[in-house]
Design an enzyme around this catalytic site. Structure first.
Site, short mmCIF file in Angstrom:
data_model
loop_
_atom_site.label_atom_id
_atom_site.label_comp_id
_atom_site.label_asym_id
_atom_site.label_seq_id
_atom_site.Cartn_x
_atom_site.Cartn_y
_atom_site.Cartn_z
CB ALA A 73 -94.03 -48.53 26.33
CB CYS A 74 -93.35 -45.73 21.10
SG CYS A 74 -94.64 -46.58 20.91
CB THR A 75 -87.77 -44.24 22.25
OG1 THR A 75 -88.07 -45.13 23.35
CG2 THR A 75 -86.99 -43.06 22.53
#
Length: 494
Positions: A2-4
């Site tokens: 999970a990243c941005t």
């Protein structure tokens, strides 16, 4: 993972740089130790084998040196995350994205199958563990990066849905996987920024350009047939919207993904749209948030860091807010979450010589409490303070010190937040100052070997400054948290 991700075109940035940045996050309940290193050609294999998927790939000869932010503990592969190569090409991989059942049914993910019942194992495709190592040492432009990765995806497939960014001093490209073997890529317009929060993000795609001139779009060779045969285009007017065709619109997106995009767009364009209240143009649960926008002002590295550190400050959703409706606090997944492993922001500066054009800003642990610091990317070795991360907790490296500061500052937020603000301002100010000083030294130095030594000297001086500021901040937040212990008593022995 999970990243941005945030991408900033050269006409949208404060100095004409292209900038790509991403928070690399662990899955829930995990924390992955990271380090910042340089990988030299002699350390790169001729044949690559993935730890997770067991796929084996023959690599080109003559790889280039590149920086990376790999896992610090052996076991699940390299996970190089982000880096810059000798040709001044930057890359960040990957942003885990979501797809839908129609796409995955038409082109299933290529998953590893272990040997069983007398049948040999079947290798899986490539994934986040592998992609930077397979691509970055071998490409000389952002466009070439898209082409190499696209070819690998078509040949070997992937076992997960991902988005990947490539940059050089002129262009940024964003690639998204579509099922197991298909992909699309779009050049980021120069005057915009892009926000990506774990969803398939592209909301417009020119298939004609991608299959012909490839001026601003590229894709897998049979994408038109793939779309038509599987009835994936959901548009009523023939304008392909990849988000509708290939992406997801699940209820989970509305608490996990879209709120992050909403906050970042709201931050960079506070007056362009109405973001709050009953008459809002967009809300945290909007499925039609723009993939890119022209910002209201030019964007700095500090702006990118602030957005990637968000816990919904200034909104009812901030878990640290002292007033408001308790039921609203913490309902959305923060960008600056506890399990951020690292952030890398790569800045390609057009106004300095190519030799020291690339600056890589590095931060470790939770972005809400850490600090980003700049380093020259064209180096043979990185400072030990950032490269020596091991499994054992230690204040002798930046990763573990950042983890400890984050945990303590979170637990003593009201007392510690101003220490964090001062820490961030001090390190970023001194980081800018040292880069400016060494830029001038490098411009004046004619000798090639001495210039190379100067870049590494600059990085070491920056790391020494960082270590001092980090140790002082760790001491301050430790005192604040220790003072809040439940066995405290006001009367002293004296």
């Amino acid at each position: 993972m999970a990243c941005t991700t945030i991408l900033v075109g050269k006409k949208a940035s404060y100095d004409g740089s292209t900038m790509i940045a991403r928070n690399d996050d662990s899955a829930s309940g995990y924390f992955t130790a990271k380090k910042f290193v340089t990988l030299r050609p002699g350390e790169q294999p001729a044949t690559y084998k993935s730890v997770l998927s067991h796929v084996t790939i023959e690599l080109p000869q003559n790889p280039m040196r590149f920086t990376a932010v790999p896992n610090a503990v052996d076991g699940e592969g390299i996970w190089a995350a982000s880096g810059v190569n000798e040709a001044n090409v930057g890359m960040t991989a990957t942003e885990t994205i979501t797809s839908n059942a129609r796409v995955l049914g038409a082109d299933p993910l290529v998953e590893y199958c272990p040997a069983q019942e007398g049948q040999p194992e079947t290798a899986g495709g490539i994934g986040e563990e592998d992609i930077v190592s397979l691509v970055l040492p071998y490409v000389h432009s952002a466009r070439e990066g898209v082409q190499r990765l696209g070819g690998l995806l078509e040949k070997y497939g992937t076992y997960e849905s991902n988005g990947i960014a490539f940059q050089d001093v002129n262009e940024i490209w964003w690639l998204e996987t579509v099922g197991g073997h298909h992909w699309i890529a779009r050049k980021v317009p120069d005057d915009v920024y892009v926000v990506m929060p774990n969803q398939l993000g592209l909301d417009r795609f020119d298939l004609e350009d991608a299959l012909a001139e490839k001026k601003s779009h590229m894709c897998s060779a049979d994408l038109r047939e793939f779309i038509e045969e599987n009835h994936l285009d959901l548009s009523l007017n023939g304008d392909l919207n990849p988000r509708d065709a290939f992406g997801s619109h699940d209820d989970a997106d509305h608490v996990y993904n879209t709120p992050r995009a909403w906050f970042m767009l709201r931050y960079f364009n506070p007056r362009t749209k109405v973001w709050d209240g009953p008459d809002a143009d967009f809300t945290p649960r909007s499925d039609d948030l723009p993939w890119c926008m022209v910002p209201e002002k030019k964007i700095t590295p500090e702006d990118v860091k602030y957005a990637l550190s968000s816990h919904y400050q200034g909104t009812p959703y901030d878990p640290y807010e002292g007033h408001g409706d308790p039921a609203m606090k913490g309902i959305f997944r923060p960008i600056g979450i506890n399990r951020n492993d690292c952030m890398a922001l790569i800045q390609m500066r057009p106004d300095v010589p190519e030799e020291f054009r690339a600056v890589e800003w590095i931060a470790f642990a939770s972005n809400a409490f850490n600090v980003q610091v700049p380093f020259y990317a064209n180096v043979s070795v990185t400072p030990d303070y950032l490269a020596n991360t091991a499994k054992e907790v230690s204040t002798d490296n930046f990763y573990w010190s950042s983890r400890m500061i984050a945990a303590m500052a979170d637990a003593s937020y009201g007392k510690s937040v101003f220490h964090i603000e001062r820490y961030q301002l001090a390190v970023q100010s001194k980081g800018h100052a040292l880069i400016n000083q060494y830029d001038e030294k490098l411009r004046r130095e004619a000798d090639l070997a001495k210039r190379a030594a100067l870049r590494e000297q600059a990085n070491q001086e920056i790391a020494d400054m960082l270590k001092k500021e980090t140790a002082e901040t760790l001491d301050k937040v430790l005192i604040e948290l220790s003072s809040q212990m439940k066995n405290a008593y006001s009367r002293s022995d004296a």
